[in-house]
Design an enzyme around this catalytic site. Structure first.
Site, PDB file in Angstrom:
ATOM      1  N   LYS A  73       0.132   4.207  -0.252  1.00 25.56           N
ATOM      2  CA  LYS A  73      -0.521   5.385   0.361  1.00 25.56           C
ATOM      3  C   LYS A  73      -0.301   6.614  -0.526  1.00 25.56           C
ATOM      4  O   LYS A  73      -0.297   6.484  -1.741  1.00 25.56           O
ATOM      5  CB  LYS A  73      -0.027   5.589   1.797  1.00 25.56           C
ATOM      6  CG  LYS A  73      -0.145   4.301   2.626  1.00 25.56           C
ATOM      7  CD  LYS A  73       0.038   4.505   4.099  1.00 25.56           C
ATOM      8  CE  LYS A  73      -0.115   3.164   4.813  1.00 25.56           C
ATOM      9  NZ  LYS A  73      -0.058   3.267   6.259  1.00 25.56           N
ATOM     10  N   ASN A  91       0.867  -1.182   0.000  1.00 25.85           N
ATOM     11  CA  ASN A  91       0.000   0.000   0.000  1.00 25.85           C
ATOM     12  C   ASN A  91       0.901   1.230   0.000  1.00 25.85           C
ATOM     13  O   ASN A  91       1.474   1.583   1.034  1.00 25.85           O
ATOM     14  CB  ASN A  91      -0.887  -0.051   1.261  1.00 25.85           C
ATOM     15  CG  ASN A  91      -1.723   1.201   1.422  1.00 25.85           C
ATOM     16  OD1 ASN A  91      -1.807   2.040   0.514  1.00 25.85           O
ATOM     17  ND2 ASN A  91      -2.358   1.343   2.578  1.00 25.85           N
ATOM     18  N   SER A  94       3.339  -2.183  10.439  1.00 23.96           N
ATOM     19  CA  SER A  94       4.783  -2.223  10.672  1.00 23.96           C
ATOM     20  C   SER A  94       5.428  -3.552  10.286  1.00 23.96           C
ATOM     21  O   SER A  94       6.375  -4.002  10.944  1.00 23.96           O
ATOM     22  CB  SER A  94       5.114  -1.857  12.126  1.00 23.96           C
ATOM     23  OG  SER A  94       4.719  -0.526  12.388  1.00 23.96           O
ATOM     24  N   GLY A 102       2.435   2.140  10.924  1.00 27.46           N
ATOM     25  CA  GLY A 102       3.386   3.242  10.799  1.00 27.46           C
ATOM     26  C   GLY A 102       4.115   3.589  12.081  1.00 27.46           C
ATOM     27  O   GLY A 102       4.765   4.621  12.178  1.00 27.46           O
ATOM     28  N   HIS A 110      -9.528   1.369   5.119  1.00 26.57           N
ATOM     29  CA  HIS A 110      -8.242   1.527   5.813  1.00 26.57           C
ATOM     30  C   HIS A 110      -8.427   2.494   6.990  1.00 26.57           C
ATOM     31  O   HIS A 110      -9.191   3.454   6.894  1.00 26.57           O
ATOM     32  CB  HIS A 110      -7.187   2.067   4.842  1.00 26.57           C
ATOM     33  CG  HIS A 110      -5.807   1.997   5.406  1.00 26.57           C
ATOM     34  ND1 HIS A 110      -5.334   2.923   6.309  1.00 26.57           N
ATOM     35  CD2 HIS A 110      -4.813   1.096   5.229  1.00 26.57           C
ATOM     36  CE1 HIS A 110      -4.104   2.586   6.654  1.00 26.57           C
ATOM     37  NE2 HIS A 110      -3.757   1.485   6.015  1.00 26.57           N
ATOM     38  N   GLU A 118      -6.722   4.829   8.048  1.00 25.05           N
ATOM     39  CA  GLU A 118      -6.458   6.243   7.727  1.00 25.05           C
ATOM     40  C   GLU A 118      -7.674   6.876   7.054  1.00 25.05           C
ATOM     41  O   GLU A 118      -7.946   8.062   7.232  1.00 25.05           O
ATOM     42  CB  GLU A 118      -5.194   6.345   6.852  1.00 25.05           C
ATOM     43  CG  GLU A 118      -3.939   6.107   7.683  1.00 25.05           C
ATOM     44  CD  GLU A 118      -2.784   5.463   6.929  1.00 25.05           C
ATOM     45  OE1 GLU A 118      -2.780   5.487   5.688  1.00 25.05           O
ATOM     46  OE2 GLU A 118      -1.882   4.918   7.600  1.00 25.05           O
ATOM     47  N   GLU A 167      -5.578  -4.991  10.705  1.00 28.50           N
ATOM     48  CA  GLU A 167      -4.561  -3.950  10.879  1.00 28.50           C
ATOM     49  C   GLU A 167      -4.826  -3.182  12.171  1.00 28.50           C
ATOM     50  O   GLU A 167      -5.593  -2.208  12.170  1.00 28.50           O
ATOM     51  CB  GLU A 167      -4.622  -2.964   9.711  1.00 28.50           C
ATOM     52  CG  GLU A 167      -4.314  -3.578   8.370  1.00 28.50           C
ATOM     53  CD  GLU A 167      -3.627  -2.553   7.464  1.00 28.50           C
ATOM     54  OE1 GLU A 167      -2.520  -2.854   7.010  1.00 28.50           O
ATOM     55  OE2 GLU A 167      -4.178  -1.467   7.250  1.00 28.50           O
TER      56      GLU A 167
HETATM   57  P1  PGA Z   1       2.818   0.275   7.706  1.00 28.33           P
HETATM   58  O1  PGA Z   1       1.341   0.467   7.100  1.00 28.33           O
HETATM   59  O2  PGA Z   1       3.357  -0.992   7.108  1.00 28.33           O
HETATM   60  O3  PGA Z   1       3.571   1.481   7.284  1.00 28.33           O
HETATM   61  O4  PGA Z   1       2.658   0.162   9.184  1.00 28.33           O
HETATM   62  C1  PGA Z   1       0.490  -0.623   6.946  1.00 28.33           C
HETATM   63  C2  PGA Z   1      -0.814  -0.180   6.363  1.00 28.33           C
HETATM   64  O5  PGA Z   1      -1.280   0.918   6.683  1.00 28.33           O
HETATM   65  O6  PGA Z   1      -1.425  -0.907   5.560  1.00 28.33           O
END
Ligand code: PGA
Length: 254
Positions: free
Chosen positions: A11, A9, A213, A173, A95, A97, A167
């Site tokens: 983003k 992803n 992560s 992150g 997601h 976010e 998640e």
């Molecule tokens: P990350 O994000 O690997 O940077 O923690 C995962 C995600 O949001 O799908």
């Protein structure tokens, strides 16, 4: 056995030249990958150029969101039809976010999942608890609510086509991934719900990825678990060496 699925992803990262370079070099490095599914989820304007690079490779293309209407005066939104026309097969939905910054709710997640499925896109449905919810023992309640409302009204046949990404928000992150035991507990709870609402076969066949992560160092301990069917990767998917290593770990554990 469920096939592992590693999705990057991106983003809101990468511009067109950087995205092309990343996809081209990963394609070169990962030519021998057969047993695990690999998906790129770049920002919207990069979808078609990346599709042109990977179209005959066996790698998949996913968007990061869609809007549930067919077409019309919805400035700034993207329909399933547009996504299909630029080569998408997958779409990330719900997601955290999107939930946090763009007022996504379980109800709008449900509309989007329905539209994706009706259109022939495979939704990667993201669910997960915040740190506060975990610390106050609400993880199962949150997962239950997100699943019940997000998947509301979907037939057994439709549900069979989704991918779930567990998640935990506190792991995204932050550099602090959930432990394999924490992930497995939640994946088993998700399967328990699917068994209750549908049946054993469906519960055992749906793929559940973990995201939060994941990197080249912790991928082995996570992906070697039979009940973790892959990973949704943010930060590490932007680095060709890290993403390559994670995909190879997924392949070896497939
Ligand atoms: P990350 O994000 O690997 O940077 O923690 C995962 C995600 O949001 O799908």
């Amino acid at each position: 056995m469920r096939k592992k699925i590693i999705a990057g992803n991106w983003k809101m990262n990468m511009d067109l030249p950087a995205g092309i370079t990343l996809a081209e070099s990963l394609l070169e490095k990962l030519t021998d990958v057969r047993k695990c599914d690999v998906i790129f989820c770049p920002p919207f304007p990069l979808l078609n150029p990346i599709y042109e690079i990977i179209r005959n490779s066996g790698f998949g293309l996913g968007a990061q969101n869609l809007f549930w209407e067919e077409n019309g005066a919805f400035t700034g939104e993207i329909s399933a039809k547009i996504l299909l026309s630029v080569g998408c097969q997958y779409v990330i939905i719900g997601h955290s976010e999107r939930r946090k910054y763009f007022s996504e709710t379980n109800k709008t997640v449900n509309y989007r999942i329905k539209k994706a499925l009706q259109s022939g896109l495979i939704p990667i449905v993201c669910i997960g608890e915040t740190l506060d919810e975990r610390q106050t023992d609400q993880t199962e309640f949150v997962i239950h609510t997100q699943m019940q409302q997000g998947l509301h009204g979907l037939s057994r046949r439709e549900i069979a086509n989704i991918i779930i990404a567990y998640e935990p928000v506190w792991a995204i992150g932050t550099g602090k991934n959930a432990t394999p035991d924490q992930v497995i507990d939640v994946h088993q709870y998700i399967r328990k719900l699917l068994r209750q609402w549908y049946d054993d076969h469906l519960s055992n066949s749906i793929r559940i990825q973990y995201g939060g992560s994941v990197n080249e160092e912790n991928a082995e301990e996570l992906l070697s678990q039979p009940d973790i069917d892959g990973a949704l990767i943010g930060g590490a998917s932007l680095n060709e060496n890290k993403f390559e290593k994670i995909v190879l770990i997924g392949e070896l554990n497939s």
